[in-house]
Motif scaffolding. Structure first.
Motif, mmCIF file in Angstrom:
data_model
loop_
_atom_site.group_PDB
_atom_site.id
_atom_site.type_symbol
_atom_site.label_atom_id
_atom_site.label_comp_id
_atom_site.label_asym_id
_atom_site.label_seq_id
_atom_site.Cartn_x
_atom_site.Cartn_y
_atom_site.Cartn_z
ATOM 1 N N UNK A 26 1.014 -1.288 0.129
ATOM 2 C CA UNK A 26 0.057 0.055 0.020
ATOM 3 C C UNK A 26 0.831 1.152 0.100
ATOM 4 N N UNK A 27 0.280 2.519 -0.255
ATOM 5 C CA UNK A 27 1.114 3.516 -0.361
ATOM 6 C C UNK A 27 0.162 4.761 -0.097
ATOM 7 N N UNK A 28 0.931 6.048 0.701
ATOM 8 C CA UNK A 28 -0.128 7.058 0.616
ATOM 9 C C UNK A 28 -0.217 7.970 -0.597
ATOM 10 N N UNK A 29 -0.930 8.866 -0.710
ATOM 11 C CA UNK A 29 -1.183 9.641 -1.877
ATOM 12 C C UNK A 29 0.000 10.647 -1.848
ATOM 13 N N UNK A 30 0.797 10.993 -0.914
ATOM 14 C CA UNK A 30 1.622 12.087 -0.883
ATOM 15 C C UNK A 30 2.715 11.452 -1.593
ATOM 16 N N UNK A 31 3.606 12.431 -2.449
ATOM 17 C CA UNK A 31 4.706 12.193 -3.260
ATOM 18 C C UNK A 31 5.832 11.389 -2.613
ATOM 19 N N UNK A 32 6.031 12.327 -1.175
ATOM 20 C CA UNK A 32 7.410 11.684 -0.464
ATOM 21 C C UNK A 32 6.958 10.821 0.429
ATOM 22 N N UNK A 33 5.652 10.207 0.367
ATOM 23 C CA UNK A 33 5.371 9.252 1.488
ATOM 24 C C UNK A 33 5.971 7.821 1.253
ATOM 25 N N UNK A 34 5.857 7.075 2.255
ATOM 26 C CA UNK A 34 6.426 5.730 2.120
ATOM 27 C C UNK A 34 5.652 4.618 1.463
ATOM 28 N N UNK A 35 6.061 3.788 0.765
ATOM 29 C CA UNK A 35 5.388 2.521 0.337
ATOM 30 C C UNK A 35 5.826 1.451 1.205
ATOM 31 N N UNK A 36 4.727 1.105 1.656
ATOM 32 C CA UNK A 36 4.528 -0.140 2.574
ATOM 33 C C UNK A 36 4.548 -1.686 2.095
ATOM 34 N N UNK A 68 -3.035 3.956 5.195
ATOM 35 C CA UNK A 68 -3.042 3.884 3.594
ATOM 36 C C UNK A 68 -4.592 3.693 2.984
ATOM 37 N N UNK A 69 -5.251 2.901 3.705
ATOM 38 C CA UNK A 69 -6.527 2.568 3.296
ATOM 39 C C UNK A 69 -7.582 3.357 3.593
ATOM 40 N N UNK A 70 -7.378 3.950 4.801
ATOM 41 C CA UNK A 70 -8.328 5.000 5.230
ATOM 42 C C UNK A 70 -8.019 6.390 4.337
ATOM 43 N N UNK A 71 -6.828 6.457 3.894
ATOM 44 C CA UNK A 71 -6.631 7.762 2.987
ATOM 45 C C UNK A 71 -6.928 7.643 1.420
ATOM 46 N N UNK A 72 -6.912 6.472 1.002
ATOM 47 C CA UNK A 72 -7.079 6.196 -0.460
ATOM 48 C C UNK A 72 -7.590 4.906 -0.620
ATOM 49 N N UNK A 73 -7.608 4.068 0.068
ATOM 50 C CA UNK A 73 -8.289 2.648 -0.164
ATOM 51 C C UNK A 73 -7.418 1.456 -1.311
ATOM 52 N N UNK A 74 -6.169 2.005 -1.858
ATOM 53 C CA UNK A 74 -5.335 1.379 -2.506
ATOM 54 C C UNK A 74 -4.790 0.195 -1.904
ATOM 55 N N UNK A 75 -4.818 -1.180 -2.239
ATOM 56 C CA UNK A 75 -4.101 -2.149 -1.700
ATOM 57 C C UNK A 75 -3.670 -3.348 -2.801
ATOM 58 N N UNK A 76 -2.754 -3.697 -2.525
ATOM 59 C CA UNK A 76 -2.056 -5.194 -3.284
ATOM 60 C C UNK A 76 -1.756 -6.243 -2.456
ATOM 61 N N UNK A 77 -2.420 -7.275 -2.802
ATOM 62 C CA UNK A 77 -2.129 -8.585 -2.177
ATOM 63 C C UNK A 77 -0.980 -9.555 -3.253
ATOM 64 N N UNK A 78 0.277 -9.875 -2.478
ATOM 65 C CA UNK A 78 0.924 -10.731 -3.451
ATOM 66 C C UNK A 78 1.263 -12.093 -2.714
ATOM 67 N N UNK A 79 1.045 -13.167 -3.790
ATOM 68 C CA UNK A 79 1.444 -14.498 -3.355
ATOM 69 C C UNK A 79 2.535 -15.186 -4.307
ATOM 70 N N UNK A 80 3.437 -15.727 -3.701
ATOM 71 C CA UNK A 80 4.662 -16.356 -4.586
ATOM 72 C C UNK A 80 4.700 -17.805 -4.347
ATOM 73 N N UNK A 81 4.856 -18.662 -5.341
ATOM 74 C CA UNK A 81 5.139 -20.141 -5.248
ATOM 75 C C UNK A 81 6.593 -20.360 -4.739
ATOM 76 N N UNK A 82 6.972 -20.837 -3.725
ATOM 77 C CA UNK A 82 8.276 -21.151 -3.286
ATOM 78 C C UNK A 82 8.429 -22.615 -3.187
ATOM 79 N N UNK A 175 2.639 10.253 9.269
ATOM 80 C CA UNK A 175 1.904 11.267 9.973
ATOM 81 C C UNK A 175 0.066 11.174 9.623
ATOM 82 N N UNK A 176 -0.033 9.843 8.858
ATOM 83 C CA UNK A 176 -1.430 9.873 8.412
ATOM 84 C C UNK A 176 -2.163 9.070 9.867
#
Length: 186
Positions: A26-36, A68-82, A175-176
């Motif tokens: 997830x990520x905030x909308x702000x340009x300098x925000x941290x991608x999580x 991030x979800x409260x601010x903009x709702x965007x989310x990705x879930x990733x699954x990998x075959x190991x 700070x969100x």
């Protein structure tokens, strides 16, 4: 190689159910925000339909996804075959947080095995499913779940966890405010 779908197919659901680990982005909308990007373990994910999943989110030192979800709702879930054939599967969608004590929590929590330290449920409406090859993902063997978080949460107790959430999970690193930060204190 990669393919895109409007919803999960049965084989996607079967693949997801076999995984012991997934990642949430997830990520905030702000340009300098941290991608999580957060790893998630335990048996915490549920598939409700080809376009609806949720996971029981456990206490952590941060609460970035929630903010991030409260601010903009965007989310990705990733699954990998190991193990087995290679594949990466991503669920792109809109998410929201469901807090304990709400009617929606009561409606959803029965689908999960309650775990010490459960702080919220993240509900995702899946808009796009993408698969890709995963040819470069190495093999790993699953040895079991760590019990460290469960032991820590049990030691904290309900009051200790609430105090921890108030101290560490109310505001994101950018700070969100999070849904926990908006919640009235007991």
């Amino acid at each position: 190689m990669g393919k895109e779908f409007e919803a999960m197919l049965l084989e996607h659901e079967a693949f997801i159910r076999k995984q012991h680990l997934f990642f949430v982005g997830s990520a905030p909308l702000q340009e300098d925000g941290h991608v999580n990007i957060s790893p998630k373990g335990y048996d915490a994910l549920r598939i409700f339909s080809p376009n609806e999943v949720a996971y029981l989110d456990l206490t952590g030192s941060g609460n970035e996804t929630s903010a991030h979800l409260l601010e903009n709702g965007r989310i990705t879930l990733m699954f990998i075959a190991v193990e087995g054939p290679p594949m990466i599967l991503r669920l792109y969608g809109r998410g929201r947080v469901v807090l304990p004590g709400t009617e929606e929590w009561q409606a959803l929590i029965g689908s999960f095995q309650m775990m010490p330290g459960a702080r919220q449920i993240v509900h995702v409406s899946v808009e796009t499913v993408k698969t890709s090859c995963g040819f470069s993902v190495p093999f790993f063997s699953y040895e079991g779940e760590r019990n460290t978080l469960k032991l820590w949460a049990d030691k904290q107790g309900e009051e200790g966890l609430e105090a921890y959430h108030q101290k560490k999970n109310r505001i994101s690193m950018d700070g969100l405010v999070t849904p926990i930060g908006l919640k009235e204190r007991p």
